[in-house]
Structures are given as C-alpha cells and as structure tokens.
Motif scaffolding. Structure first.
Motif: not given
Length: 200
Positions: A1-3, A20-21, A64-65, A76-78
């Motif tokens: 969620d933060v990402i 944030h980093v 992730f991006t 995100l889910e796991d």
C-alpha cells in the motif's frame, strides 16, 4: 500500500506525502523514463543508520514499479512471495558479501567495512521486443519497463581488520563462521582452533 501511494506521484502531489525512500526511487525512475538518462541514488549515513535496509527498499520499489499488473497484485497480497526475481538475486548475494566484508564494531554488530555499488539495468519492451533509445524516450509509460539485469561492485574493503582491530571490535564474520562450521580436519589444515584462542 505504501508503494502504491508513491507510484506515479508527481513532484507536486508527492509533497503532500510523508518523506520516504520510495519518493527518491520514484523520482529516479521518472528521470530515467522521461529523459532516457542514467540515474544515481546515493545511500549514505553513519554506522547502523539503515543504509543496507534503505538500499533494499529502493530496489524493491524499482522491482515493483517494473512488474506487470498481475505480478504487482501478487506482491501486494503476499509480500513474502519470491516474485521479484532480479531483486531477489541481488539480495541473495548480501549474506556472502557480509560474511567477507562485515564485522562487529562498537557502533554496529553487522557493520559493512566496504563500499558497494549496485547497478540495475532496465529496458522498455513493446510486444516482447526491445525499443530503440529514441522510442524509449518518446514513450513515457512505465508499464512496459522491466529490470533485465544487475551487478554489484565492491570497493575500499578495510583489509587491515584481518590482522588488527580496536578494543571490543571483531574480525570479519567469515573467520568466526569458519571456526564454527568447518569440519575439524579442515580446521587443522588451516591451523585454526577455537575462535576464543585467537586475539582477534
């Protein structure tokens, strides 16, 4: 969620978010996508300040991006799933590097005694094909960007620690790992006994 909060944030909108980093990583990624020029992120600080963990977060954000939507949802889910292959390969090298390059100091029980340069290689793909550099610059959508490789370079290893440490500090981790893990015949061949019997 933060990402997700920092994903695609503009310079104006990101000012409303907490520092944030991921903000640094997102800015570097946008610079790469929009200008087509190489980007650098320097992680520095005192011993124990969290440089290694910050570098991991930077790589996680970039990994992730550059994933497709299905993989992003899976992350995100796991978050424990091993879906970020290149990132995992880079991070998997850390224990080996730390064994030979980290040591206990008065400030940190796992202090890096060397510098590390990590380079991530990204490519933008369309229909499974590489785009030309000019097309990559023209197309600013990040959906097709992928991490295709990485390498790690180390430098400035504190070699003097092998033979001498200041009071209350220790040698590189590998020495104690050898004392604890090698079979007795190999220890005898290396003239190594219990770690407590050595001054360092």
């Amino acid at each position: 969620d933060v990402i997700q909060q920092y994903r695609g944030a503009t310079r104006h909108s990101v000012s409303k978010l907490q520092p944030h980093v991921y903000q640094v990583s997102e800015a570097a990624f946008h610079g790469l996508m929009y200008s087509g020029q190489n980007q650098s992120m320097i992680v520095c600080g005192e011993s124990g300040s969290g440089k290694t963990e910050s570098a991991k977060l930077l790589m996680r954000h970039l990994a992730f991006t550059t994933q497709d939507e299905m993989t992003k949802q899976s992350i995100l889910e796991d978050e424990s799933k091993n879906t970020l292959v290149i990132e995992q390969q880079v991070l998997a090298a850390n224990p080996i590097l730390e064994s030979f390059g980290n040591a206990k100091t008065n400030m940190n029980n796992n202090s890096s005694r060397y510098g590390k340069f990590t380079k991530l290689l990204l490519s933008r793909m369309v229909d499974g094909k590489d785009m030309s550099p000019s097309d990559q610059i023209a197309s600013i959508s990040a959906d097709s960007a992928r991490i295709v490789g990485a390498f790690i370079e180390t430098y400035l290893l504190e070699k003097s620690r092998v033979v001498r440490q200041i009071k209350s500090e220790r040698n590189f981790h590998i020495f104690y790992q050898m004392c604890a893990g090698l079979p007795s015949e190999k220890l005898a061949g290396y003239k190594i006994s219990a770690a407590a019997e050595f001054r360092y």
